[in-house]
Design a protein around this motif. Structure first.
Motif, PDB file in Angstrom:
ATOM      1  N   VAL A  16       0.841  -1.200   0.000  1.00 51.82           N
ATOM      2  CA  VAL A  16       0.000   0.000   0.000  1.00 51.82           C
ATOM      3  C   VAL A  16       0.876   1.251   0.000  1.00 51.82           C
ATOM      4  O   VAL A  16       0.594   2.221  -0.724  1.00 51.82           O
ATOM      5  N   ARG A  28      -7.973   5.274   1.300  1.00 55.15           N
ATOM      6  CA  ARG A  28      -8.503   3.915   1.403  1.00 55.15           C
ATOM      7  C   ARG A  28      -9.954   3.959   1.842  1.00 55.15           C
ATOM      8  O   ARG A  28     -10.309   4.662   2.780  1.00 55.15           O
ATOM      9  N   LEU A  37      -8.312   1.359  -2.840  1.00 52.03           N
ATOM     10  CA  LEU A  37      -7.344   2.450  -2.733  1.00 52.03           C
ATOM     11  C   LEU A  37      -7.512   3.318  -3.967  1.00 52.03           C
ATOM     12  O   LEU A  37      -7.559   2.794  -5.085  1.00 52.03           O
TER      13      LEU A  37
END
Length: 191
Positions: A16, A28, A37
């Motif tokens: 991420v 998110r 995302l």
């Protein structure tokens, strides 16, 4: 055009961070069963975890089969095997029909064998989710066995791209079962 990657749960946070670095930040949004995302550049990554404590794995192809039960990342029960199913013949006539019948009988034998293994390793209540892999038609025929009805409605992940099942392939399937599937869509693909 979208593409899908598989990320191990232990690597998700780092992945991420990398996504945010490559796409000008990221926000998110959690939705039931997944997350999205959205990068600052408009790119998206939709993640689908498969977070189950006990996963049954059924892999079947004409050349081999494997059935296992994964608990918390460890294969606690498994059986792998090979089988011979004759290939197709180009000759016509009675021989072709005879070989087709033989091929069908051999494939049925593999399906019966995998059903018996699934009964032994994946008894009712022993798994929370199921992974099917290998040959789609053969794997679905295994689940047609009424004795395996308890597996049909479990959360399912499919891995049709696996080679002939061996122990290493079974281990790989169990690892991939726990991976988070992330579908990436670049902003340029959406516009």
């Amino acid at each position: 055009m979208s593409r899908t990657v598989e990320v191990a749960p232990a690597r998700l946070e780092r992945w991420v961070e990398g996504f945010a670095a490559r796409h000008d930040g990221a926000t998110r949004a959690d939705v039931p069963g997944s997350f999205v995302l959205t990068g600052g550049d408009g790119s998206t990554a939709t993640g689908e975890p498969f977070d189950h404590a006990r996963i049954g794995v059924v892999l079947v192809r004409r050349g081999g089969h494997a059935v296992g039960r994964d608990e918390g990342g460890d294969l606690v029960a498994h059986t792998c095997g090979t089988a011979y199913v004759q290939g197709r013949t180009k000759k016509g006539g009675w021989s072709q029909q005879r070989y087709a019948r033989r091929r069908g009988n051999q494939a049925d034998g593999v399906i019966d064998k995998v059903s018996e293994l699934a009964l032994r390793h994946l008894e009712p209540g022993s798994v929370d989710a199921l992974v099917l892999g290998g040959d789609r038609r053969m794997a679905e025929q295994v689940l047609d066995d009424d004795r395996l009805a308890h597996l049909r409605d479990l959360p399912r992940r499919t891995l049709w791209d696996l080679p002939d099942p061996r122990f290493a392939v079974l281990e790989e399937a169990a690892r991939r079962a726990r991976a988070i599937r992330i579908t990436l869509e670049d902003a340029s693909d959406r516009g």
